[in-house]
Design a protein around this motif. Structure first.
Motif, PDB file in Angstrom:
ATOM      1  N   GLU A  99    -122.838  51.103  81.343  1.00 34.85           N
ATOM      2  CA  GLU A  99    -122.039  52.031  80.575  1.00 34.85           C
ATOM      3  C   GLU A  99    -120.594  51.563  80.539  1.00 34.85           C
ATOM      4  O   GLU A  99    -119.895  51.713  79.564  1.00 34.85           O
ATOM      5  CB  GLU A  99    -122.139  53.419  81.178  1.00 34.85           C
ATOM      6  CG  GLU A  99    -121.442  54.436  80.334  1.00 34.85           C
ATOM      7  CD  GLU A  99    -121.751  55.846  80.777  1.00 34.85           C
ATOM      8  OE1 GLU A  99    -121.252  56.748  80.146  1.00 34.85           O
ATOM      9  OE2 GLU A  99    -122.484  56.010  81.762  1.00 34.85           O
ATOM     10  N   THR A 457    -125.842  58.620  74.872  1.00 33.29           N
ATOM     11  CA  THR A 457    -126.091  58.274  76.273  1.00 33.29           C
ATOM     12  C   THR A 457    -124.998  57.465  76.945  1.00 33.29           C
ATOM     13  O   THR A 457    -124.977  57.349  78.151  1.00 33.29           O
ATOM     14  CB  THR A 457    -127.418  57.498  76.418  1.00 33.29           C
ATOM     15  OG1 THR A 457    -127.257  56.243  75.754  1.00 33.29           O
ATOM     16  CG2 THR A 457    -128.572  58.246  75.829  1.00 33.29           C
ATOM     17  N   GLY A 458    -124.104  56.875  76.174  1.00 30.18           N
ATOM     18  CA  GLY A 458    -123.078  56.083  76.854  1.00 30.18           C
ATOM     19  C   GLY A 458    -122.036  55.546  75.901  1.00 30.18           C
ATOM     20  O   GLY A 458    -122.115  55.732  74.685  1.00 30.18           O
ATOM     21  N   GLN A 459    -121.076  54.875  76.486  1.00 32.93           N
ATOM     22  CA  GLN A 459    -119.936  54.377  75.731  1.00 32.93           C
ATOM     23  C   GLN A 459    -120.339  53.483  74.563  1.00 32.93           C
ATOM     24  O   GLN A 459    -119.872  53.639  73.447  1.00 32.93           O
ATOM     25  CB  GLN A 459    -119.020  53.609  76.677  1.00 32.93           C
ATOM     26  CG  GLN A 459    -117.841  52.964  75.982  1.00 32.93           C
ATOM     27  CD  GLN A 459    -116.907  52.291  76.961  1.00 32.93           C
ATOM     28  OE1 GLN A 459    -117.077  52.422  78.173  1.00 32.93           O
ATOM     29  NE2 GLN A 459    -115.933  51.584  76.456  1.00 32.93           N
ATOM     30  N   GLU A 461    -123.072  53.263  72.910  1.00 34.37           N
ATOM     31  CA  GLU A 461    -123.724  54.005  71.840  1.00 34.37           C
ATOM     32  C   GLU A 461    -122.703  54.841  71.071  1.00 34.37           C
ATOM     33  O   GLU A 461    -122.747  54.927  69.843  1.00 34.37           O
ATOM     34  CB  GLU A 461    -124.758  54.919  72.490  1.00 34.37           C
ATOM     35  CG  GLU A 461    -125.984  55.140  71.671  1.00 34.37           C
ATOM     36  CD  GLU A 461    -127.017  55.849  72.517  1.00 34.37           C
ATOM     37  OE1 GLU A 461    -127.873  55.148  73.066  1.00 34.37           O
ATOM     38  OE2 GLU A 461    -126.957  57.078  72.647  1.00 34.37           O
ATOM     39  N   ILE A 462    -121.793  55.431  71.798  1.00 34.00           N
ATOM     40  CA  ILE A 462    -120.785  56.270  71.162  1.00 34.00           C
ATOM     41  C   ILE A 462    -119.911  55.436  70.243  1.00 34.00           C
ATOM     42  O   ILE A 462    -119.598  55.824  69.122  1.00 34.00           O
ATOM     43  CB  ILE A 462    -119.940  56.991  72.235  1.00 34.00           C
ATOM     44  CG1 ILE A 462    -120.785  58.094  72.869  1.00 34.00           C
ATOM     45  CG2 ILE A 462    -118.652  57.549  71.641  1.00 34.00           C
ATOM     46  CD1 ILE A 462    -120.116  58.819  73.995  1.00 34.00           C
ATOM     47  N   TYR A 489    -116.094  59.848  76.786  1.00 38.31           N
ATOM     48  CA  TYR A 489    -116.969  59.275  77.815  1.00 38.31           C
ATOM     49  C   TYR A 489    -116.090  58.857  78.984  1.00 38.31           C
ATOM     50  O   TYR A 489    -114.853  58.867  78.892  1.00 38.31           O
ATOM     51  CB  TYR A 489    -117.744  58.071  77.270  1.00 38.31           C
ATOM     52  CG  TYR A 489    -116.888  57.090  76.522  1.00 38.31           C
ATOM     53  CD1 TYR A 489    -116.829  57.110  75.138  1.00 38.31           C
ATOM     54  CD2 TYR A 489    -116.098  56.161  77.195  1.00 38.31           C
ATOM     55  CE1 TYR A 489    -116.025  56.239  74.438  1.00 38.31           C
ATOM     56  CE2 TYR A 489    -115.280  55.284  76.505  1.00 38.31           C
ATOM     57  CZ  TYR A 489    -115.254  55.327  75.125  1.00 38.31           C
ATOM     58  OH  TYR A 489    -114.441  54.464  74.445  1.00 38.31           O
ATOM     59  N   THR A 515    -120.977  61.992  75.909  1.00 44.34           N
ATOM     60  CA  THR A 515    -122.076  61.784  76.844  1.00 44.34           C
ATOM     61  C   THR A 515    -122.438  63.149  77.403  1.00 44.34           C
ATOM     62  O   THR A 515    -121.931  64.168  76.973  1.00 44.34           O
ATOM     63  CB  THR A 515    -121.645  60.890  78.018  1.00 44.34           C
ATOM     64  OG1 THR A 515    -120.517  61.502  78.632  1.00 44.34           O
ATOM     65  CG2 THR A 515    -121.288  59.499  77.551  1.00 44.34           C
ATOM     66  N   ASN A 516    -123.266  63.137  78.414  1.00 42.06           N
ATOM     67  CA  ASN A 516    -123.718  64.376  79.011  1.00 42.06           C
ATOM     68  C   ASN A 516    -122.573  65.228  79.529  1.00 42.06           C
ATOM     69  O   ASN A 516    -122.767  66.385  79.889  1.00 42.06           O
ATOM     70  CB  ASN A 516    -124.667  64.042  80.159  1.00 42.06           C
ATOM     71  CG  ASN A 516    -125.849  64.957  80.125  1.00 42.06           C
ATOM     72  OD1 ASN A 516    -126.162  65.496  79.062  1.00 42.06           O
ATOM     73  ND2 ASN A 516    -126.484  65.159  81.246  1.00 42.06           N
ATOM     74  N   VAL A 536    -130.697  60.835  77.919  1.00 36.91           N
ATOM     75  CA  VAL A 536    -129.554  60.754  78.814  1.00 36.91           C
ATOM     76  C   VAL A 536    -129.698  59.453  79.592  1.00 36.91           C
ATOM     77  O   VAL A 536    -130.808  58.949  79.775  1.00 36.91           O
ATOM     78  CB  VAL A 536    -129.532  61.973  79.767  1.00 36.91           C
ATOM     79  CG1 VAL A 536    -130.703  61.956  80.733  1.00 36.91           C
ATOM     80  CG2 VAL A 536    -128.217  62.050  80.530  1.00 36.91           C
ATOM     81  N   LYS A 537    -128.573  58.897  80.002  1.00 37.11           N
ATOM     82  CA  LYS A 537    -128.665  57.695  80.828  1.00 37.11           C
ATOM     83  C   LYS A 537    -128.687  58.119  82.282  1.00 37.11           C
ATOM     84  O   LYS A 537    -127.818  58.870  82.728  1.00 37.11           O
ATOM     85  CB  LYS A 537    -127.471  56.785  80.565  1.00 37.11           C
ATOM     86  CG  LYS A 537    -127.781  55.346  80.918  1.00 37.11           C
ATOM     87  CD  LYS A 537    -126.601  54.450  80.666  1.00 37.11           C
ATOM     88  CE  LYS A 537    -126.635  53.808  79.297  1.00 37.11           C
ATOM     89  NZ  LYS A 537    -125.444  52.992  79.057  1.00 37.11           N
TER      90      LYS A 537
END
Ligand code: ADP
Ligand code: MG
Length: 863
Positions: A99, A457-459, A461-462, A489, A515-516, A536-537
């Motif tokens: 991440e 799920t993470g940087q 992806e964002i 994130y 993220t979450n 979610v990661k």
């Protein structure tokens, strides 16, 4: 050179596969199937087109041509969006794995620029010209075709977003106390309020406010209190302030733990504003390697891991009057351990009365009790310490039970009803589906209507989503309202984190890519639409192999419902789940497995041992970890000589526990004393702690970047030494930023490494290890590394793969390693990452006799 060529092919293949994690591999098959289907559909489309049919309506030839033209333009935009791999621009081969960010320096620079001067972006955008042309073309198309047309059917948007995703509305999550909300939410009185006054009046609109007195009474009456309230009711920001206002800070700090760094920082910032003080003074935060508190600090937000570390130094938490373990439902490892410790340490009165009452209050129990109180622990018994456990979910009984029926204080939340929509069919590519859904919402709903929140799920992806959204909306020009994209994130620079909370300007819409962290830790007002891809990661751990990895995993039902709830905070909401109702009911677990049951426990075991808690198998965990994982941790600590045969902490172990690092890294540092190279080894440890964001590789300068990188690997010294070389060279230039640019090194990461190194240097002093430099004795440094990482040794096999020595399994050198082509016979690695293969990352060559010399109890010579 043929060999080199083959090697290059092998490498590029490896890289290509590298990005697919196991879960996506499965869905890739689905994806291919779907693509086939899509081709067929397109064919069908074309046949219809010949009859001038569009969506079942017959068009005139002119109309048809217009549609056709627009479609081409749209295809062009779309194709370019897909083809230009701008997301790969600064991507290192291993970018997919962690991440933690790659190329952050560059990205941050761009992000900051955008933030400070949005117009500047246009100047930087290499596509600007082309885009302007396309925008113009599309504008023309609309103009010709658009408003004059009587048939509303040919709505631009419908056409533009022909790859729509079909949803089925399947359920409604009922609202709670909405009437109350409406009556409370209105005090938007006088207009000429100062920002500070506004903050104060806003505080009074939060659901927790009406319960202030009752809550304070409950805290006063009970040592332990479980507090439950919907996300956004004001638990985190308000309760510590109430306690402060009620005088609790006169005899100690109030500590409030958060499972995530960003949450701790962001909430502290908010509360300091509300109290009108400077962040770091009365209100501060503390996260690993970053302490933003001072002598003055009375409200301290911190990660749960930090409180755990403070426990080590201050086992009675003497400087605290209240500890609030927030977000308890997340059940992070540190939260669970804190629970166990707090229970043992501070709730002895409960323990005592319970034991007395038990039918088996045998002599043994009494003796235990006596020894417990007569022993050192009695001094630490603190009936005055208040413990609050707060949670956003309603299953608080579990916490209450664990703390011997501690009372539960429920803050009645408010939530508007939320419509739940599921996709008709599973989505092959959830990222793309999320983007399409967001655009679908954006163009079909009026902009003032509410903002969008997408859970990713993470940087990595964002950032991909951010770029894609930008390109797609840019192609659409002024046809749609402004879409403000706000990523959030863990590694986002602090300055940018605040952006998600800024009110959305009129006529625009905000889309938050989170993220979450936005599930329960942070509440963003004004969200009406939630898009939930259902992933979610998460960390997972295999106690058999000792292998830990981050995996993209489906969420639990509980998580899905929390996410949906985010959309009903300020009005009725809608949640779009990018999975089917069948998936929800049949494939998702009810609850997320607590972290303690899916992680490497070596670190925790070491901490507990250093707190004098020896009998871990009988430690009162809320949910005990698998005993296999506990044994594995004990085994590792024993191998590292942190524990003796009886499982007691050794002097080495005591020193190791001082470092906020994984035990193998701590051992490496402690061992550097013996090899007289602590100076080098803490630099290496600091560099390893940064993760994989040291080097960067701009697309147009890959060759330069690779050459610069090779410089540090000269003589095939191995990755650890290369990291050391990067650090020392930077230091030699007096920490020059220019030098970083010239060498394709990310200056931001380096600065962080320097901070970490400084702290490690301070800790060396604490464990009485002298700082000694020994830069020319490579073997000494490698031996220190081996002293920590000997359980991670591997031997070359005939086919070029490696076999780990202790628990044999096949692994490979990661393509980003300087030794990937060298393939030494014996290596020691820092970590394993699982993508399509199990890769060793950060690898150094070793001599096999070192293993026997350093860890004779672990390795024996055959023959
Ligand atoms: P809880 O802990 O119960 O989930 P919080 O105390 O975090 O609730 O949030 C209460 C309110 O404060 C929310 O409406 C939220 O929007 C606002 N808030 C929290 N943090 C910030 C921030 N950093 N900036 C602006 N508003 C914030
Ligand atoms: Mg909270």
């Amino acid at each position: 050179s043929k060999k080199a060529e083959e090697e290059a092919i092998r490498r590029s293949k490896a890289l290509e596969n590298d990005g697919l994690d196991t879960l996506r591999k499965v869905s890739r098959q689905e994806y291919l199937k779907k693509r086939e289907q899509k081709k067929l559909d397109e064919l069908k489309d074309d046949i219809e087109d010949e009859q001038y049919l569009f969506q079942g309506v017959k068009l005139t030839e002119a109309e048809y041509r217009e549609q056709r033209y627009k479609k081409e333009i749209y295809e062009l935009v779309k194709k370019r969006t897909e083809e230009s791999d701008y997301t790969n621009e600064y991507r290192m081969p291993d970018a997919y794995d962690v991440e933690g960010g790659v190329n952050q320096e560059k990205r941050f620079a761009v992000a900051m620029q955008r933030y400070r001067d949005p117009a500047a972006e246009e100047k930087m955008n290499p596509f600007a010209e082309q885009e302007a042309w396309e925008e113009h073309q599309i504008g023309k198309a609309t103009l010709k075709f658009g408003s004059k047309d009587k048939k509303q059917k040919y709505d631009d948007y419908e056409f533009v977003f022909e790859d729509q995703i079909e949803f089925i509305k399947a359920a409604v999550m009922d609202g709670v106390n909405v009437e109350q909300e409406l009556s409370v939410q209105s005090p938007t009185a006088s207009s000429a309020k100062t920002a500070f006054e506004k903050l104060q009046s806003d505080r009074k609109t939060l659901p927790v406010y009406p319960y202030r007195e009752e809550l304070l009474r409950a805290v006063n009456d009970h040592q332990i209190l479980v507090i439950v309230g919907e996300t956004g009711s004001g638990k985190t920001t308000q309760i510590p302030q109430y306690l402060h206002e009620a005088g609790y800070t006169s005899r100690g700090k109030i500590g409030c733990t958060q499972p995530r760094r960003v949450a701790a920082m962001s909430v502290a910032a908010r509360v300091s504003q509300e109290m009108g003080v400077k962040l770091g003074h009365e209100v501060g935060y503390s996260i690993r390697f970053e302490d933003c508190t001072s002598e003055k600090t009375i409200l301290k937000y911190m990660t749960d891991g930090m409180l755990l570390r403070e426990f080590l130094g201050e086992p009675d938490l003497a400087s605290y009057s209240v500890v609030m373990v927030d977000e308890a439902h997340e059940r992070t490892l540190s939260t669970d351990i804190l629970f166990g410790l707090v229970k043992v340490r501070f709730c002895s009165s409960l323990l005592c009365s319970k034991l007395m009452l038990q039918e088996s209050s045998s002599l043994l129990n009494i003796r235990l009790l006596v020894s417990y109180f007569v022993g050192k622990d009695i001094a630490r018994f603190r009936p005055d310490l208040k413990l609050l456990i707060s949670s956003a979910t309603l299953d608080a009984e579990k916490f209450s039970d664990y703390f011997d029926s501690a009372p539960i204080f429920k803050i009645p939340g408010r939530r508007f009803p939320v419509d739940i929509h599921y996709t008709k069919a599973p989505e092959a590519d959830y990222l793309d589906a999320a983007i399409v859904t967001a655009l679908q919402i954006h163009v079909t709903q009026p902009p003032g209507d509410g903002d969008i929140l997408i859970f990713l799920t993470g940087q990595e992806e964002i950032e991909t989503a951010e770029e894609t959204l930008k390109h797609r909306t840019r192609g659409l020009g002024t046809k749609i309202a402004e879409l403000i994209i706000c990523p959030i994130y863990a590694n986002l620079p602090t300055e940018l984190q605040a952006k998600i909370f800024e009110p959305t300007p009129e006529g625009a819409r905000k889309v938050v890519l989170a993220t979450n962290i936005a599930e329960t830790s942070l509440t963003i007002d004004g969200i009406k639409y939630v898009i939930d891809p259902g992933f979610v990661k998460m960390k997972s751990y295999n106690p058999r192999t000792g292998m830990e990895s981050l995996l993209v995993t489906p969420i639990s039902k509980a998580s899905a419902n929390q996410r949906a709830g985010r959309s009903g905070r300020t009005g009725p909401g809608k949640c779009f789940r990018l999975y089917t109702a069948y998936n929800y009911y049949n494939d998702l677990d009810d609850n997320t497995v607590p972290e303690i049951q899916r992680t490497n426990l070596a670190n925790v075991v070491l901490s507990l041992k250093s707190l004098g808690i020896n009998d871990l198998l009988n430690f009162d965990f809320m949910d005990p970890p698998p005993s296999e994982a506990l044994l594995k941790a004990l085994e590792l600590l024993y191998a590292l000589s942190a524990l003796n045969k009886h499982g007691e902490l050794t002097k080495v172990g005591r020193r190791m526990a001082e470092f906020p690092l994984d035990p193998m890294l701590s051992k490496m540092i402690v061992a550097s004393d013996k090899y007289q190279c602590s100076d080098e080894v803490i630099s290496i440890a600091a560099m390893l702690s940064i993760g994989n964001s040291i080097f960067y590789r701009p697309k147009d300068k890959q060759v330069h970047a690779d050459n610069a990188r090779l410089n540090f690997h000269m003589g095939n010294v191995g990755d650890h030494m290369a990291l050391l070389k990067v650090y020392s060279s930077w230091k030699d230039t007096n920490f020059s930023t220019q030098w970083c640019y010239e060498n394709y090194i990310q200056v931001r990461s380096m600065k962080r490494a320097r901070d970490i190194r400084d702290q490690l240097e301070g800790l060396l002093e604490r464990v009485e290890i002298e700082l000694t430099a020994n830069p020319n004795d490579l073997d000494a440094i490698k031996k220190a590394i081996t002293s920590g990482f000997f359980p991670h040794s591997a031997k070359l096999q005939k086919n070029g793969s490696y076999r780990t020595v202790k628990h044999p399994q096949t692994v490979h050198i990661h393509p980003s390693s300087g030794l990937a082509q060298v393939l030494p016979r014996w290596v020691v690695y820092h970590e394993l990452v699982l993508t399509t293969k199990e890769y060793m990352r950060q690898v150094t060559e070793l001599k096999p006799e070192w293993l026997v010399e350093i860890a004779p109890h672990y390795y024996q010579l055959k023959d």
